[in-house]
Enzyme design. Structure first.
Site, PDB file in Angstrom:
ATOM      1  N   CYS A  75       0.827  -1.213   0.000  1.00  0.00           N
ATOM      2  CA  CYS A  75       0.000   0.000   0.000  1.00  0.00           C
ATOM      3  C   CYS A  75       0.861   1.262   0.000  1.00  0.00           C
ATOM      4  O   CYS A  75       0.400   2.330  -0.406  1.00  0.00           O
ATOM      5  CB  CYS A  75      -0.941   0.007   1.200  1.00  0.00           C
ATOM      6  SG  CYS A  75      -0.106  -0.143   2.787  1.00  0.00           S
ATOM      7  N   HIS A 109      19.474   0.346  -0.792  1.00  0.00           N
ATOM      8  CA  HIS A 109      18.045   0.651  -0.708  1.00  0.00           C
ATOM      9  C   HIS A 109      17.235  -0.605  -0.398  1.00  0.00           C
ATOM     10  O   HIS A 109      16.342  -0.574   0.461  1.00  0.00           O
ATOM     11  CB  HIS A 109      17.568   1.262  -2.030  1.00  0.00           C
ATOM     12  CG  HIS A 109      16.102   1.583  -2.029  1.00  0.00           C
ATOM     13  ND1 HIS A 109      15.559   2.629  -1.307  1.00  0.00           N
ATOM     14  CD2 HIS A 109      15.050   0.968  -2.651  1.00  0.00           C
ATOM     15  CE1 HIS A 109      14.248   2.658  -1.483  1.00  0.00           C
ATOM     16  NE2 HIS A 109      13.914   1.659  -2.288  1.00  0.00           N
TER      17      HIS A 109
END
Length: 427
Positions: free
Chosen positions: A50, A95
């Site tokens: 989400c 990352h």
């Protein structure tokens, strides 16, 4: 070919844009299976939650990855340009490790993201878009996340209401496996409370909600982990004595748990302690309940102060975690460079062996024809030396032409050290 991380998250894109490029598992599986036939971009893992949609891929350039992300969702690539972030190789590895460790999450240190990244890798494996090299990067990221979890405090403090209630129960009661929990109202907040407590291994959860349908939905979500019972709302007072922990969040304008009912429940329990948490505003539980011996009553403000303090502790721990992630990413990239060098050296040695055999076959053929062995062997040694040294000579010339003189100096030093060692060995 480089390793790229490219995508958008809660920091770079609105909910509307994140919705446009989100993938459900069925759609993503189909797209990845199709992509597996594409020779230009067939190594990729897509993480879609989400709060983020990210593509991790081995590719010649990031534009291929960006174009795929846009086309897969039927949107113009220009819509993404101002919102997408791109990382390559070492930065991409860092990352991925930050994401898997919860350091890049909306809720710092949240644990769910690691499972979501693992699921994304599993789905990509099923679609055959994960090479051994790409798999190693992800497995190392999981190792990094585990290290962050076990060696720092970035995920050890409650920073959500639901989790805070669960941790509070652990502090009050030493044996969660013996607890009976009652959630009064089955909305979003209490659903999280119930799920966290179910994961902790409580014995039973009683769900008391005005509408049975919502209670049954929550019951189905947690029944695989814990024994569940649904109670009619008008039977709330009669069942208070059964609960060791009560979490209430009804949204009612009036109190739903009253002082006389709690006092009677305590008597039935023979004054065994109760933890009562009032997450509602206005309050669900009569504040006078706090005066009863054996009752621990906590409200929203009490929990919020704990959450604020814990979030500050997580941020402090995150500094340590960031240093760890950067170190681990550097280790992985260095290891990859060493592996790549090993592959190059192996190929170079194979080529040298091929040249040696080629020249040896030629020399033996000449000797078989009657040429003088001494002359043939001299020419054999000369030709082989010339062929073996030719690539090195070219590299030295190119290094000498480079604007950065350190390239040539480094190669020169390396060669001098090699020759010195050989002379010492002969002596």
């Amino acid at each position: 070919m480089s390793f790229f991380a490219l995508g958008v998250n809660h920091q770079t894109a609105s909910v509307e844009l994140r919705e446009q490029i989100a993938f459900n598992p069925e759609k993503l599986t189909q797209l990845l299976e199709q992509q597996g036939q594409n020779q230009d971009l067939n190594e990729m893992v897509v993480v879609s939650t989400c709060n983020r949609t990210e593509v991790y891929a081995m590719s010649e350039n990031s534009d291929m990855v960006l174009n795929w992300l846009a086309q897969a969702n039927g949107i113009d690539v220009k819509q993404l340009l101002n919102h997408v972030y791109r990382y390559e190789n070492a930065q991409a590895v860092t990352h991925l490790m930050r994401v898997a460790s919860g350091l890049d999450s909306l809720m710092l240190g949240e644990p769910q993201i690691l499972g979501q990244v693992k699921s994304a890798l599993s789905l990509a494996k099923t679609a055959h878009t994960v090479s051994p090299h790409l798999n190693r990067i992800f497995e190392y990221a999981f190792y990094a996340a585990k290290r962050v979890r076990s060696e720092t405090a970035v995920g050890s403090h409650a920073v959500s209401m639901g989790y805070a209630v669960a941790q509070l129960a652990l502090q009050v009661f030493s044996k969660p496996e013996k607890l009976t929990v009652m959630v009064v109202a089955a909305g979003e907040m209490n659903s999280l409370v119930a799920k966290h407590l179910a994961e902790m291994g409580v014995a039973k959860i009683l769900i008391c909600n005005r509408t049975r349908e919502r209670a049954e939905t929550l019951a189905q979500e947690i029944a695989h982990r814990v024994d569940v019972e649904i109670i009619e709302f008008d039977q709330l007072a009669n069942n208070l004595a059964r609960a060791d922990v009560i979490s209430s969040c009804t949204g009612s304008l009036h109190q739903v748990i009253h002082y006389p009912d709690v006092k009677a429940a305590l008597k039935k329990r023979r004054y065994q302690q109760m933890l009562m948490v009032d997450l509602a505003v206005p309050r669900d539980i009569d504040p006078k309940v706090e005066s009863l011996d054996g009752v621990y009553l906590y409200g929203v403000d009490d929990l919020q102060s704990v959450i604020d303090e814990n979030l500050a502790q997580r941020r402090q721990a995150a500094v340590e975690a960031e240093v760890m992630v950067n170190q681990l990413a550097t280790e992985l990239v260095t290891q990859q460079k060493v592996n790549l060098a090993g592959e190059t050296i192996h190929a170079y040695r194979q080529q040298g062996e091929h040249l040696r055999q080629e020249e040896l076959d030629l020399a033996l053929a000449r000797i078989a024809k009657g040429e003088k062995p001494e002359r043939v062997m001299q020419e054999f040694a000369h030709r082989l030396t010339q062929k073996l040294l030719h690539p090195t000579s070219i590299m030295l010339r190119e290094a000498a032409k480079s604007e950065d003189p350190s390239h040539f100096e480094q190669m020169q030093t390396c060669l001098n050290e090699t020759f010195t060692k050989r002379r010492k060995t002969k002596k």
